[in-house]
Scaffold this active site. Structure first.
Site, PDB file in Angstrom:
ATOM      1  N   ARG A 191      -3.072  -2.629  -8.473  1.00 17.69           N
ATOM      2  CA  ARG A 191      -2.449  -3.586  -7.555  1.00 17.69           C
ATOM      3  C   ARG A 191      -2.983  -5.017  -7.718  1.00 17.69           C
ATOM      4  NH1 ARG A 191      -0.566  -1.852  -2.469  1.00 17.69           N
ATOM      5  NH2 ARG A 191      -1.904  -0.034  -2.731  1.00 17.69           N
TER       6      ARG A 191
ATOM      7  N   CYS B  17      22.598   3.770   2.357  1.00 19.28           N
ATOM      8  CA  CYS B  17      23.089   4.491   3.515  1.00 19.28           C
ATOM      9  C   CYS B  17      21.897   5.142   4.221  1.00 19.28           C
ATOM     10  CB  CYS B  17      24.082   5.537   3.044  1.00 19.28           C
ATOM     11  SG  CYS B  17      25.073   6.122   4.378  1.00 19.28           S
TER      12      CYS B  17
HETATM   13  N1  LLP Z   1      -7.388   4.810 -10.156  1.00 23.80           N
HETATM   14  C1  LLP Z   1      -6.915   5.928  -9.578  1.00 23.80           C
HETATM   15  C2  LLP Z   1      -7.508   7.203  -9.907  1.00 23.80           C
HETATM   16  C3  LLP Z   1      -5.861   5.853  -8.642  1.00 23.80           C
HETATM   17  O1  LLP Z   1      -5.425   6.970  -8.068  1.00 23.80           O
HETATM   18  C4  LLP Z   1      -5.291   4.589  -8.327  1.00 23.80           C
HETATM   19  C5  LLP Z   1      -4.195   4.488  -7.368  1.00 23.80           C
HETATM   20  C6  LLP Z   1      -5.809   3.449  -8.974  1.00 23.80           C
HETATM   21  C7  LLP Z   1      -6.860   3.590  -9.885  1.00 23.80           C
HETATM   22  C8  LLP Z   1      -5.271   2.061  -8.734  1.00 23.80           C
HETATM   23  O2  LLP Z   1      -5.408   1.655  -7.416  1.00 23.80           O
HETATM   24  P1  LLP Z   1      -5.024   0.143  -7.021  1.00 23.80           P
HETATM   25  O3  LLP Z   1      -6.026  -0.791  -7.700  1.00 23.80           O
HETATM   26  O4  LLP Z   1      -3.640  -0.125  -7.516  1.00 23.80           O
HETATM   27  O5  LLP Z   1      -5.107   0.116  -5.546  1.00 23.80           O
HETATM   28  N2  LLP Z   1       1.828   3.830  -3.851  1.00 23.80           N
HETATM   29  C9  LLP Z   1       0.768   3.256  -3.051  1.00 23.80           C
HETATM   30  C10 LLP Z   1      -0.521   3.142  -3.827  1.00 23.80           C
HETATM   31  C11 LLP Z   1      -0.994   4.454  -4.365  1.00 23.80           C
HETATM   32  C12 LLP Z   1      -2.255   4.298  -5.205  1.00 23.80           C
HETATM   33  C13 LLP Z   1      -2.528   5.539  -5.945  1.00 23.80           C
HETATM   34  N3  LLP Z   1      -3.680   5.475  -6.779  1.00 23.80           N
HETATM   35  C14 LLP Z   1       1.243   1.896  -2.554  1.00 23.80           C
HETATM   36  O6  LLP Z   1       2.376   1.504  -2.835  1.00 23.80           O
HETATM   37  O7  LLP Z   1       0.515   1.223  -1.805  1.00 23.80           O
END
Ligand code: LLP
Length: 440
Positions: free
Chosen positions: A292, A360
């Site tokens: 992110r 929808c």
């Molecule tokens: N490493 C692992 C093992 C992970 O499971 C994740 C995210 C990341 C790294 C990266 O995390 P980030 O830096 O992006 O926060 N769909 C959700 C977010 C799910 C994150 C899943 N794992 C949303 O839209 O907020």
């Protein structure tokens, strides 16, 4: 809406990467995902510059689930970052981009035999084992292909970190990893270490996503260092690496803290150095997996306004030509976003409206009760900060076409993914045999 990255107000029209949204709409249509390449590269450079230590090497792995396309993988490769995958599909996309396979790392709590086979065959950098059983399968595949594989073990360290808070030792029921509190944990590690087909690098953890609390990361560091020390002493082995996962918080709206990524990185490094010193542990390499924080703010979605409606109940809707199919996060997590009328930035009259899509589904809302400049049919609405988990969680509900993706930089726009076509929607549909489908 806060102007992010290279966004500029040019006489009332928004420009990103030196390209006006009016031109982007003309050339690529809407809805459109726009990535500000310069801003994304800056985020990467900020992390590279600050996640550094003189005591150990560091590796930055881009968590591709946040946003992945061949073009994105090429940028990550060019910047010298590593990349992760959690599925055969992500792995395929990354390999198709020509990514250096040594810099690919495979995640997933239920990897299939085929997925693991592809990893070993392509000699990727490492597999992050989710559990004891997976170690057996990987070793078996390695044996059959006469190869050795680097592995880490994902741990559940008992921290459940949410957006603004973390609750220690409460998250024992997560589906990911092996728990550090499991009474067999030492034997599980011993078993992995003893497999001659596997090269055990160390432990991995990921405490959650969109975390602002630096202390949650420091708590994670402390547990990981202590646990690594304890296991290396008990098993009398050298454990060279630690992987701390991702999860670094990002500002979406004024309700969020303006997270300082460089500060978080420095804090984690300081906490690592302090804990390694305290435990008298030597580590060769520490990895993080930001997703992110690299792409969220660099990405925006451009829509065209259609109809508008004031309901009997008093809600004022502005309808756009996309919605939950290109951004499920408001419906799924009540996520909030900022937006502007991108071709009328100087319009001073603002209204409280709800921006809704064309699906929808009543929950098909991008922004509820948001302040938006007055607009009419054909105007352009830009929603900022949609770069992470927007495109990657998009769907074809109501047979919506997935939007095109462009990267913009220094006055140029580069098409990264074409808009889907109606033919794309039915290309995998098969025709029933006549004995079943007979309309006579
Ligand atoms: N490493 C692992 C093992 C992970 O499971 C994740 C995210 C990341 C790294 C990266 O995390 P980030 O830096 O992006 O926060 N769909 C959700 C977010 C799910 C994150 C899943 N794992 C949303 O839209 O907020």
């Amino acid at each position: 809406m806060k102007l992010l990255g290279t966004m500029q107000n040019m006489d009332g029209v928004l420009e990103i990467g030196g390209v006006s949204v009016i031109n982007l709409k003309r050339e690529f249509g809407t809805p459109l995902y726009i990535y500000d390449l310069e801003f994304m590269e800056k985020k990467i450079k900020d992390i590279k510059k600050t996640f550094k230590s003189e005591k150990f090497k560091t590796t930055i792995v881009y968590a591709s689930k946040a946003y992945l396309s061949k073009g994105m993988a090429q940028i990550i490769n060019k910047e010298g970052l590593h990349i992760d995958a959690v599925s055969g599909g992500e792995l395929y996309t990354i390999l198709s981009s020509g990514f250096n396979s040594k810099n690919i790392h495979m995640h997933g709590n239920n990897k299939s035999y085929e997925e693991l086979y592809t990893c070993v065959q392509n000699e990727i950098g490492s597999i992050i084992l989710d559990n004891r059983f997976e170690a057996e399968v990987v070793a078996q595949i390695c044996k059959s292909l006469n190869k050795k594989m680097n592995v880490m073990l994902r741990l559940n360290i008992g921290i459940d970190a949410h957006t603004h808070e973390y609750i220690k030792t409460s998250k024992h029921s997560s589906k990911f990893g092996e728990s550090i509190f499991d009474k067999e944990i030492q034997d599980i590690v011993k078993n992995i270490v003893e497999k001659e087909e596997l090269n055990f690098l160390g432990f991995h953890c990921h405490i959650g996503s969109q975390i602002f609390d630096e202390m949650a990361f420091c708590e994670g560091v402390s547990i990981m260092v202590q646990f690594t020390k304890e296991i290396s002493d008990k098993l009398n082995i050298v454990i060279p690496e630690i992987n701390l996962g991702g999860g670094f918080g990002v500002r979406y709206t004024e309700e969020d803290t303006d997270a300082d990524l460089k500060k978080i990185m420095k804090k984690i490094i300081a906490s690592l150095e302090e804990n390694l010193e305290k435990e008298k542990l030597e580590i060769q390499n520490v990895t993080i997996e930001p997703g992110r924080s690299i792409v969220a703010q660099a990405g925006s979605t451009l829509y065209t306004v259609g109809g508008q409606k004031k309901t009997y109940g008093g809600e004022k809707y502005v309808f756009i030509d996309g919605g939950m199919t290109d951004n499920i996060r408001p419906a799924l997590y009540s996520a909030k976003y900022e937006s502007v009328v991108a071709n009328k930035l100087n319009e001073s009259k603002k209204e409280l409206v709800t921006i809704a899509g064309k699906c929808c589904e009543s929950g098909d809302i991008i922004s509820k009760n948001t302040k938006l400049g007055k607009c009419t049919e054909g105007d352009l609405v830009l929603v900022s900060c949609t770069g992470a988990y927007g495109h990657s969680m998009s769907s074809n509900y109501n047979k919506a076409l997935k939007p095109a993706v462009v990267f913009v930089k220094e006055g140029e726009a580069f098409l990264i993914s074409k808009r889907e076509s109606y033919e794309d929607l039915i290309k995998n549909d098969c025709v029933l045999p006549e004995k079943i489908y007979n309309i006579d």
